[in-house]
Design an enzyme around this catalytic site. Structure first.
Site, PDB file in Angstrom:
ATOM      1  CE  LYS A 132       9.558   2.759   7.775  1.00 31.40           C
ATOM      2  NZ  LYS A 132       9.604   4.030   8.547  1.00 31.40           N
TER       3      LYS A 132
ATOM      4  CB  ILE B 247      -0.967   0.023   1.199  1.00 33.77           C
ATOM      5  CG1 ILE B 247      -0.211  -0.156   2.523  1.00 33.77           C
ATOM      6  CG2 ILE B 247      -2.038  -1.053   1.044  1.00 33.77           C
ATOM      7  CD1 ILE B 247      -1.101  -0.049   3.757  1.00 33.77           C
ATOM      8  N   GLY B 248       2.162   1.113   0.113  1.00 34.60           N
ATOM      9  CA  GLY B 248       3.061   2.256   0.057  1.00 34.60           C
ATOM     10  C   GLY B 248       4.455   1.806  -0.323  1.00 34.60           C
ATOM     11  CG  ASP B 249       7.642   1.001  -3.485  1.00 36.72           C
ATOM     12  OD1 ASP B 249       8.630   1.058  -2.720  1.00 36.72           O
ATOM     13  OD2 ASP B 249       7.664   0.428  -4.584  1.00 36.72           O
ATOM     14  N   GLY B 250       8.230   3.530  -0.559  1.00 43.17           N
ATOM     15  CA  GLY B 250       9.107   4.678  -0.411  1.00 43.17           C
ATOM     16  C   GLY B 250      10.486   4.413  -0.978  1.00 43.17           C
TER      17      GLY B 250
ATOM     18  CB  ALA C 158      10.437   1.637   4.057  1.00 36.05           C
ATOM     19  CB  VAL C 159       7.982  -2.174   0.712  1.00 33.95           C
ATOM     20  CG1 VAL C 159       6.633  -2.723   0.263  1.00 33.95           C
ATOM     21  CG2 VAL C 159       8.888  -1.970  -0.495  1.00 33.95           C
ATOM     22  CB  VAL C 160       3.913   0.641   3.764  1.00 36.54           C
ATOM     23  CG1 VAL C 160       2.842   0.471   4.842  1.00 36.54           C
ATOM     24  CG2 VAL C 160       4.989   1.610   4.230  1.00 36.54           C
TER      25      VAL C 160
ATOM     26  CG  ASP D 187      10.099  17.029   9.815  1.00 36.44           C
ATOM     27  OD1 ASP D 187       9.965  18.242   9.530  1.00 36.44           O
ATOM     28  OD2 ASP D 187       9.986  16.113   8.980  1.00 36.44           O
TER      29      ASP D 187
END
Length: 433
Positions: free
Chosen positions: A112, A89-92, A95-97, A204
């Site tokens: 993660k 559902i996420g690809d940085g 990292a992959v989520v 941050d």
């Protein structure tokens, strides 16, 4: 001018292999009294939301056992025995989520996966981030549920917050008042107070890292995520990092800073919550103009945008945005202020028209889904933060413009009885947002 440098990470001990103990799951209680509850000037997640893949369903036939991922790595049986792992559902960048559901409770989390081959030589940065996540346990912080370290990957089971981010909450609501903004600050200040009691500075804090958690009774609260720049304060810090719009003057001046840089960022966010634009604004991409304004610390409340905002709110913002660190409010003082604890809120609530200004000034647009913001925060790692670490090439008059030299930060005693194992829900004297 700015030049990039590496974060001063503190090497820590090797991650446990594996860690079988599981942190307590987030409380499912839905308190009706909760308070609402790359380096651009405004910043954003290092992971592009437009490229985030969202999974709407999982394969019901998935059973326990070691699974091969589409990305080419084996998800350990230790993970798959406890969690049903779904699609990406996420690809940085690092990292992959993946979607994952705890088999015993059916609770939904995010898995993660950090591929170690992408982190060679900078493992200490990931270790520092994870060591912070291990320590923090608070209702207003995105939680690390469980971790597992194998030779080729690091697996982190994270709380998945699906209600969007702070800007999503404001721009999607039909009614928005000072009481709503006050509730949001209550949640944020509660998280900061807890972190500072552990001598942890986030560095941050910005709207994109504040996620909206939706309780079963319809109430909402904020959770702070993305600890890629967080660190322990045991003396003055000098790394110049953060997102420019929210960075404190003592960071820019390179005179040493401590915990209260988080209060400055929270003050900038509070200002935005009430008018839709930040107190300090540069021209175009010229960050030096923005930094000069921050160093001066002159806060204005221009008409007509602030005409219907209470004097109590303006007073609090001024105390959070004091250039003099010693005089700047602490998180405890923010929470004790009448505007936050309900005594200073106006009886006649004016609806604030800030959504349009936020969309225009911060160029916010629709996200692929309400989950996208939470996935983006999880997909970000400490390595992505290297773009947010910068050194100002000092002009001769930088310190001259910085009128209030901060005292060396002390080890803070803003303690609250929130142990890392606490699952108590933060309750507020106000209605939820």
């Amino acid at each position: 001018m700015l030049e990039l440098i590496e974060v001063n990470g503190t090497p820590g001990s090797q991650l446990s292999t594996p860690r079988s103990g599981k942190s307590p799951s987030p409380s499912p209680t839905s308190p009706g009294s909760l308070r609402k509850q790359r380096i651009s000037q405004h910043g954003g997640s290092s992971t592009s939301l437009s490229s985030t893949k969202v999974c709407s369903s999982m394969d019901e036939n998935d059973g326990p056992g070691e699974e091969e991922s589409d990305e080419g790595f084996q998800i350990p049986a230790t993970i798959t025995e406890r969690y049903k792992v779904g699609r990406t559902i996420g690809d940085g960048n690092f990292a992959v989520v993946k979607e994952c559901i705890e088999r015993s409770t059916a609770r939904e989390y995010a898995l993660k996966i950090i591929k170690k081959s992408k982190c060679r030589g900078k493992e200490h940065m990931i270790q520092n981030e994870v060591s912070i996540l291990r320590r923090v346990k608070h209702p207003n912080i995105v939680l690390l549920i469980e971790e597992m370290d194998v030779p080729t990957e690091l697996y982190l089971v994270m709380e998945l917050v699906k209600g969007g981010d702070l800007f999503d909450a404001i721009t999607s609501t039909s009614k928005y008042t000072e009481r709503d903004a006050s509730g949001m600050l209550y949640n944020l200040a509660s998280a900061i107070k807890y972190l500072h009691s552990l001598n942890i500075v986030h560095r941050d804090i910005k709207p994109e890292n504040l996620l909206v958690y939706e309780h079963q009774d319809g109430s909402k609260s904020l959770k702070l995520g993305d600890f890629g720049l967080a660190t322990i304060v045991d003396g003055p810090l000098y790394t110049v990092c953060g997102t420019p719009t929210y960075v404190a003057p003592e960071i820019i001046a390179e005179t040493g800073y401590g915990l209260k840089v988080d209060i400055w960022a929270a003050g900038v966010i509070t200002y935005i919550l009430l008018c839709g634009f930040p107190p300090f604004r540069g021209s175009g991409d010229d960050q030096e103009v923005l930094f000069d304004q921050i160093l001066m610390g002159q806060v204005d409340f221009p008409s007509p945008y602030w005409d219907n905002v209470s004097d109590s709110a303006k007073e609090l913002i001024n105390m959070m945005l004091l250039v003099n660190v010693d005089q700047r409010f602490s998180a405890v003082q923010v929470l004790e202020h009448p505007w936050v604890n309900d005594d200073g809120l106006p009886e006649n609530e004016h609806q604030l028209s800030v959504a349009g200004k936020i969309k225009k000034h911060f160029n916010t647009g629709p996200k692929p889904s309400s989950t996208a913001a939470g996935v983006s925060v999880i997909a970000t790692t400490a390595l992505d933060k290297e773009r947010q670490v910068f050194r100002r090439r000092r002009n001769q008059d930088v310190r001259g413009r910085y009128k209030a030299q901060p005292a060396p930060p002390e080890l803070n005693s803003e303690s609250e009885d929130y142990s890392p194992s606490s699952s108590e829900t933060v309750r507020s004297p106000n209605s939820p947002f």
